[in-house]
Design an enzyme around this catalytic site. Structure first.
Site, short mmCIF file in Angstrom:
data_model
loop_
_atom_site.label_atom_id
_atom_site.label_comp_id
_atom_site.label_asym_id
_atom_site.label_seq_id
_atom_site.Cartn_x
_atom_site.Cartn_y
_atom_site.Cartn_z
N GLY A 11 -16.24 0.34 -27.02
CA GLY A 11 -16.72 -0.76 -26.19
C GLY A 11 -17.67 -1.69 -26.93
N GLN A 44 -10.99 -1.89 -41.15
CA GLN A 44 -11.25 -1.40 -42.51
C GLN A 44 -12.74 -1.12 -42.79
OE1 GLN A 44 -9.95 -3.96 -45.85
NE2 GLN A 44 -11.60 -2.93 -46.95
N HIS A 102 -12.83 -6.18 -32.93
CA HIS A 102 -11.92 -5.52 -31.98
C HIS A 102 -10.83 -6.49 -31.54
CE1 HIS A 102 -15.75 -3.18 -31.20
NE2 HIS A 102 -14.91 -2.21 -31.48
N HIS A 125 -16.23 -6.90 -30.00
CA HIS A 125 -16.55 -8.12 -30.74
C HIS A 125 -15.28 -8.65 -31.39
CE1 HIS A 125 -16.40 -5.43 -34.15
NE2 HIS A 125 -17.40 -4.70 -33.67
N ARG A 151 -23.29 -2.29 -33.62
CA ARG A 151 -24.68 -1.92 -33.93
C ARG A 151 -25.48 -3.09 -34.50
NH1 ARG A 151 -22.25 3.41 -35.14
NH2 ARG A 151 -23.24 4.91 -33.74
#
Ligand code: PAF
Length: 294
Positions: A31, A148, A37, A34, A187
């Site tokens: 979740g 990656q 994703h 960003h 993060r």
């Protein structure tokens, strides 16, 4: 887009979608989605008939002193993004649905899970391999998409699907970066403005090594040293290591096969990772797009 929360519901929904030989693409996430994703989801919708995204903050991949409780969450935003990108099924299970009382079976990734990040996050890859194996069993995708940036995660998952004969292909998609080069990560939200600037040293290190490689430098230790020079503004460098891009085995001599320079560094209170794939042949391109050639 269907939102499903239980394993029986998603199995029923997928049974219908799979009929007629339709290809299922899967993007597992924790979740706080960003652009990285979004790029995985776009690849899946382009290559598959139906796309499933899961959002599950997996407690088993966090160490006791790690950020499970603070891990950023924004389900409404995640839902809207998935809808916009044409996701067919969004799977949002509760922890108890995935890890019911009495759960006790784990996937052990072996030595591959003990190097690099595994050394600093003991048990992390056991948690990743276990959740990804469970999600693959639940969704049974044809293709699954990973970024990656988490190169060791990709290696662990590729090894797992080979060792456990899981019928799924893994697609590794290039890292998506902010305009100034910082690799996108949920993060990054932990970084204060000063740390955010210092965080760019990872990208500078990788770019310096990449430039030296393209000028002909092939010695692994020299390339790692070139990158390390740029990391002086980090609070700690956990590793800055050249490895085989598939096996994560440390490389010290000349680079003769597809390698990756991998960095993990602490900036403020945030642990960041990043890497660059360096290939003496054009296999690097294949690495990004498709499978382990072995
Ligand atoms: O990369 C992630 O977000 C997680 O490690 C994954 C693959 C979703 C497993 O929890």
């Amino acid at each position: 887009m269907r939102i499903v929360r239980t394993i029986s519901e998603i199995r029923m929904a997928l049974k219908t979608l799979r009929e007629g030989g339709h290809r299922i693409g899967f993007v597992p996430t924790m979740g706080y989605l960003h652009e990285g994703h979004a790029a995985l989801i776009k690849q899946s919708t382009a290559r598959c008939n139906h796309t499933v995204v899961s959002v599950f903050v997996n407690p088993t991949q966090f160490g006791p002193k790690e950020d499970l409780a603070q891990y950023p969450r924004d389900l409404d935003r995640d839902q809207n993004l998935c809808l916009k990108l044409g996701v067919d099924i969004l799977f949002l299970p509760e922890t108890s649905e995935i890890f019911p009382t009495g759960f006790g079976t784990f996937v052990e990734p072996g030595s591959l899970g003990e190097v690099l990040c595994g050394k600093f996050r003991p048990g992390h890859f056991r948690g990743v391999a276990t959740i990804v194996a469970k999600l693959f069993n639940i969704v049974q995708p044809d293709l699954a998409f990973f970024g990656q940036k988490d190169l060791q995660q990709i290696a662990v998952i590729r090894r797992m699907i080979r060792d456990l004969n899981m019928p799924v292909d893994i697609v590794a998609a290039p890292t998506v970066r902010e305009a100034d080069g910082l690799a996108m990560s949920s993060r990054n939200t932990y970084l204060n403005p000063e740390d955010r600037k210092r965080a760019l040293c990872l990208q500078r290190g990788l770019l310096a090594a990449d430039a030296a490689f393209h000028k002909g430098e092939r010695k692994a230790s020299k390339l790692a040293a070139i990158a390390r020079k740029e990391l002086s503004s980090a609070d700690d460098v956990q590793y800055c290591q050249m490895v085989d891009a598939y096996t994560m085995e440390a490389l010290d001599g000349e680079i003769t096969r597809t390698a990756a320079l991998c960095i993990a560094a602490i900036i403020g209170k945030t642990r960041l990772i990043d890497n660059v794939v360096l290939s003496p042949t054009d296999e690097g391109v294949q690495f990004i797009n498709h499978l382990d050639p072995s």
